[in-house]
Scaffold this motif. Structure first.
Motif, PDB file in Angstrom:
ATOM      1  N   LEU A 239       0.838  -1.196   0.000  1.00 18.06           N
ATOM      2  CA  LEU A 239       0.000   0.000   0.000  1.00 18.06           C
ATOM      3  C   LEU A 239       0.872   1.244   0.000  1.00 18.06           C
ATOM      4  N   PHE A 240       1.976   1.203   0.761  1.00 20.24           N
ATOM      5  CA  PHE A 240       2.875   2.356   0.746  1.00 20.24           C
ATOM      6  C   PHE A 240       3.889   2.278  -0.390  1.00 20.24           C
ATOM      7  N   MET A 241       4.369   1.089  -0.713  1.00 17.98           N
ATOM      8  CA  MET A 241       5.430   0.978  -1.712  1.00 17.98           C
ATOM      9  C   MET A 241       4.992   1.455  -3.095  1.00 17.98           C
ATOM     10  N   GLY A 242       3.681   1.466  -3.346  1.00 17.41           N
ATOM     11  CA  GLY A 242       3.237   1.886  -4.671  1.00 17.41           C
ATOM     12  C   GLY A 242       2.194   2.976  -4.700  1.00 17.41           C
ATOM     13  N   VAL A 243       1.290   3.011  -3.723  1.00 20.11           N
ATOM     14  CA  VAL A 243       0.079   3.821  -3.874  1.00 20.11           C
ATOM     15  C   VAL A 243       0.309   5.318  -3.712  1.00 20.11           C
ATOM     16  N   PRO A 244       1.114   5.807  -2.746  1.00 12.02           N
ATOM     17  CA  PRO A 244       1.366   7.248  -2.720  1.00 12.02           C
ATOM     18  C   PRO A 244       1.988   7.768  -4.011  1.00 12.02           C
ATOM     19  N   THR A 245       2.878   6.973  -4.606  1.00  7.28           N
ATOM     20  CA  THR A 245       3.458   7.381  -5.889  1.00  7.28           C
ATOM     21  C   THR A 245       2.372   7.545  -6.940  1.00  7.28           C
ATOM     22  N   ILE A 246       1.439   6.609  -6.994  1.00  9.93           N
ATOM     23  CA  ILE A 246       0.349   6.706  -7.969  1.00  9.93           C
ATOM     24  C   ILE A 246      -0.458   7.975  -7.721  1.00  9.93           C
ATOM     25  N   ALA A 247      -0.787   8.256  -6.463  1.00 11.07           N
ATOM     26  CA  ALA A 247      -1.571   9.458  -6.143  1.00 11.07           C
ATOM     27  C   ALA A 247      -0.812  10.727  -6.503  1.00 11.07           C
ATOM     28  N   TYR A 248       0.476  10.783  -6.194  1.00 10.18           N
ATOM     29  CA  TYR A 248       1.257  11.981  -6.491  1.00 10.18           C
ATOM     30  C   TYR A 248       1.478  12.160  -7.982  1.00 10.18           C
ATOM     31  N   LEU A 249       1.497  11.081  -8.729  1.00 11.16           N
ATOM     32  CA  LEU A 249       1.539  11.228 -10.194  1.00 11.16           C
ATOM     33  C   LEU A 249       0.302  11.978 -10.682  1.00 11.16           C
ATOM     34  N   GLY A 250      -0.839  11.729 -10.023  1.00  9.20           N
ATOM     35  CA  GLY A 250      -2.033  12.498 -10.361  1.00  9.20           C
ATOM     36  C   GLY A 250      -1.844  13.965 -10.110  1.00  9.20           C
ATOM     37  N   LYS A 251      -1.197  14.315  -9.000  1.00  7.76           N
ATOM     38  CA  LYS A 251      -0.962  15.721  -8.667  1.00  7.76           C
ATOM     39  C   LYS A 251      -0.011  16.378  -9.656  1.00  7.76           C
ATOM     40  N   VAL A 252       1.064  15.671 -10.010  1.00  7.63           N
ATOM     41  CA  VAL A 252       2.087  16.251 -10.890  1.00  7.63           C
ATOM     42  C   VAL A 252       1.603  16.348 -12.330  1.00  7.63           C
ATOM     43  N   THR A 253       0.868  15.333 -12.799  1.00  5.36           N
ATOM     44  CA  THR A 253       0.460  15.300 -14.211  1.00  5.36           C
ATOM     45  C   THR A 253      -0.925  15.883 -14.451  1.00  5.36           C
ATOM     46  N   GLY A 254      -1.763  15.919 -13.424  1.00  6.89           N
ATOM     47  CA  GLY A 254      -3.141  16.350 -13.613  1.00  6.89           C
ATOM     48  C   GLY A 254      -4.042  15.280 -14.197  1.00  6.89           C
ATOM     49  N   ASP A 255      -3.535  14.069 -14.342  1.00  8.04           N
ATOM     50  CA  ASP A 255      -4.305  12.972 -14.919  1.00  8.04           C
ATOM     51  C   ASP A 255      -5.113  12.296 -13.810  1.00  8.04           C
ATOM     52  N   ALA A 256      -6.425  12.437 -13.861  1.00  9.91           N
ATOM     53  CA  ALA A 256      -7.297  11.930 -12.799  1.00  9.91           C
ATOM     54  C   ALA A 256      -7.305  10.405 -12.709  1.00  9.91           C
ATOM     55  N   ARG A 257      -6.847   9.728 -13.738  1.00 15.54           N
ATOM     56  CA  ARG A 257      -6.821   8.262 -13.678  1.00 15.54           C
ATOM     57  C   ARG A 257      -5.885   7.764 -12.580  1.00 15.54           C
ATOM     58  N   TYR A 258      -4.832   8.525 -12.302  1.00 16.85           N
ATOM     59  CA  TYR A 258      -3.945   8.142 -11.206  1.00 16.85           C
ATOM     60  C   TYR A 258      -4.679   8.231  -9.863  1.00 16.85           C
ATOM     61  N   TYR A 259      -5.466   9.268  -9.680  1.00 14.77           N
ATOM     62  CA  TYR A 259      -6.243   9.387  -8.449  1.00 14.77           C
ATOM     63  C   TYR A 259      -7.204   8.206  -8.302  1.00 14.77           C
ATOM     64  N   ASP A 260      -7.849   7.872  -9.405  1.00 21.20           N
ATOM     65  CA  ASP A 260      -8.796   6.745  -9.363  1.00 21.20           C
ATOM     66  C   ASP A 260      -8.093   5.466  -8.936  1.00 21.20           C
ATOM     67  N   ASP A 261      -6.918   5.227  -9.509  1.00 17.92           N
ATOM     68  CA  ASP A 261      -6.180   4.002  -9.208  1.00 17.92           C
ATOM     69  C   ASP A 261      -5.723   3.985  -7.755  1.00 17.92           C
ATOM     70  N   ALA A 262      -5.197   5.119  -7.274  1.00 16.40           N
ATOM     71  CA  ALA A 262      -4.696   5.175  -5.899  1.00 16.40           C
ATOM     72  C   ALA A 262      -5.814   4.900  -4.893  1.00 16.40           C
ATOM     73  N   ALA A 263      -6.950   5.545  -5.076  1.00 15.07           N
ATOM     74  CA  ALA A 263      -8.072   5.343  -4.155  1.00 15.07           C
ATOM     75  C   ALA A 263      -8.577   3.905  -4.233  1.00 15.07           C
ATOM     76  N   ARG A 264      -8.632   3.359  -5.447  1.00 15.77           N
ATOM     77  CA  ARG A 264      -9.092   1.979  -5.618  1.00 15.77           C
ATOM     78  C   ARG A 264      -8.168   1.002  -4.899  1.00 15.77           C
ATOM     79  N   GLN A 265      -6.871   1.265  -4.954  1.00 10.79           N
ATOM     80  CA  GLN A 265      -5.926   0.380  -4.258  1.00 10.79           C
ATOM     81  C   GLN A 265      -6.193   0.376  -2.755  1.00 10.79           C
ATOM     82  N   VAL A 266      -6.367   1.556  -2.163  1.00  8.41           N
ATOM     83  CA  VAL A 266      -6.634   1.628  -0.729  1.00  8.41           C
ATOM     84  C   VAL A 266      -7.874   0.821  -0.368  1.00  8.41           C
ATOM     85  N   LEU A 267      -8.927   0.990  -1.138  1.00  7.46           N
ATOM     86  CA  LEU A 267     -10.193   0.346  -0.806  1.00  7.46           C
ATOM     87  C   LEU A 267     -10.160  -1.155  -1.071  1.00  7.46           C
TER      88      LEU A 267
END
Length: 466
Positions: A239-267
């Motif tokens: 959860l930590f080794m991959g998911v924060p990176t996915i979420a922050y990629l959303g912040k840096v790129t503006g691509d909402a698909r990263y946010y979707d993936d990060a939240a889905r991983q947590v859940l």
């Protein structure tokens, strides 16, 4: 250890709170023998109170001094030990100068993030520069050696090959998280090659279950299956080794698909691995297995709770899953709170008091709970005191030389308690240093924002500071 300055600070805290002690008895006449027993001096093995910023920084400075000394940012010739100054040309004999810790491990990704946080909290550029200087070295080496590794992934030699040719989330995720955080904070390092290496591996190459959940134990490339340790295995660590990176990629790129993936991983991790009755996660899960012996390893729970506060840091509040991730964080924090020991720590197996008190997990919880308080995810009144107690516990494990005791060494996954209970601890276990930096930085921020003092002898929330 309890320093003299810390003792004086806590004594001052107690004196300043004297007006908030129990009211004087209203009866006239001699005071009964039991009237003041509640005010007796108490011996707390872990100092009881809220450290001020200077005290916290003194602890962090010791950690910094040790790490700066034993993690040289230098490339040498492995045959002669001589420094290699020109990094623009590849050298098959070039290696990072050995130190106590590796500069490209996932633990050091957390340490870089901790250094950035400590620099921001204290205003001391030494912390920030530590991370940026090493990021700069990794960037220079990437420019020189990435073409060689891409041309011959099996035989090419490079000082940072595990990063340039990642095989697991451990090789890429936490490092990338530190790169993304530094970039967002304005670092001048060129991350243009390094971030894509991480992003490509974490989002496209790491094995996933059919529903997209990050997993271990996929195809081995030779017609078989990787046994890590069993096929289709979830490690809570990931959860930590991959998911924060996915979420922050959303912040840096503006691509909402990263946010979707990060939240889905947590859940999806939480659906499989969180025990709502206990309020904590199991460490390992095997897809398709009927029964899962639940071993609630402390540091893995730390990676999970840290992942959630990191995801919430960048996940847009109007995202469809923001509320669900926030509620999962709150449930986990509430669960963790019920297992804190009287001295401020958490046990190696959280719900097994017969296992030892472990420092790295306690540091992660101190960080994550303080961050949750600071961001308003949980109530400062309920959780601020326990975050302070957790920090004081961690600080007691930092020696005068900056080494940290009580850190569990690297740990795989198991379905029996003996494996976890008898894992060794070591001051050379890298896993506790980044979390300690993060915890100290967040405690500084929390105690700067909120006041905690003694009220009727108990450490209590006393309001927002002016």
């Amino acid at each position: 250890m309890k320093t003299r300055s810390m003792a004086l600070a806590l004594a001052a805290c107690a004196l300043s709170a004297s007006a908030q002690q129990a009211p004087a008895p209203q009866e006239r006449g001699p005071v009964a023998a039991d009237a003041l027993l509640h005010a007796q001096q108490v011996h707390y093995p872990t100092p009881y109170g809220a450290m001020d910023a200077a005290e916290v920084k003194a602890v962090l400075d010791r950690v910094f001094g040790y790490l700066d000394q034993v993690t040289p940012a230098e490339v040498i010739d492995q045959r002669t030990g001589a420094p290699i100054a020109d990094l623009s040309k590849p050298d098959p004999n070039a290696v990072l100068k050995p130190g106590d810790f590796r500069l490209t491990s996932y633990e050091w990704g957390v340490t870089y993030t901790g250094m950035l946080a400590a620099g921001a909290a204290t205003g001391d550029r030494h912390y920030t520069d530590y991370a940026i200087q090493r990021h700069q070295l990794l960037s220079r080496l990437t420019k020189t050696y990435l073409p060689l590794v891409q041309a011959d992934r099996e035989h090419a030699a490079a000082p940072i090959k595990s990063f340039l040719n990642p095989h697991a989330l451990d090789d890429a995720g936490a490092l990338c998280h530190s790169f993304l955080k530094a970039k967002l904070a304005g670092s001048s390092v060129d991350y243009g090659q390094m971030i894509p290496i991480c992003a490509d591996f974490v989002t496209k190459k790491e094995y996933r279950l059919k529903d997209g959940t990050l997993a271990r134990g996929g195809p081995d490339g030779h017609g078989g299956v990787k046994m890590r340790p069993l096929p289709d295995t979830l490690w809570l660590d990931d959860l930590f080794m991959g998911v924060p990176t996915i979420a922050y990629l959303g912040k840096v790129t503006g691509d909402a698909r990263y946010y979707d993936d990060a939240a889905r991983q947590v859940l999806q991790f939480s659906k499989r691995m969180f025990n709502p009755r206990l309020g904590i996660y199991m460490h390992g899960y095997v897809e398709g297995l009927r029964d899962h012996p639940e071993l609630h390893w402390a540091r893995a729970n730390g990676w999970a709770v840290m992942a959630m506060v990191e995801v919430l840091e960048v996940l847009p509040k109007d995202h469809k899953d923001y509320g669900a991730v926030l509620e999962q964080l709150r449930a986990h924090v509430k669960g963790l709170a019920s297992y804190q020991t009287k001295d401020g720590f958490w046990h190696q197996l959280i719900d097994r008091p017969d296992t030892y008190e472990e420092t790295s997990a306690t540091a992660i919880y101190a960080y994550a709970i303080a961050r949750a308080v600071n961001r308003g995810y949980v109530d400062a009144q309920a959780y601020g005191p326990m975050a302070n107690l957790a920090w004081n516990a961690v600080a007691s494990k930092v020696g005068s030389n900056g080494r940290i005791d009580g850190i569990c060494v690297g740990t795989g996954m198991a379905f029996d308690p003996a494996f976890y209970a008898y894992r060794p601890t070591s001051v050379k276990a890298a896993h506790g240093y980044g979390p300690t930096l993060l915890a100290g930085a967040e405690i500084i921020a929390m105690n700067r924002k909120f006041k905690f003092g003694l009220n009727d002898s108990a450490l209590m929330y006393q309001g927002v500071r002016d």
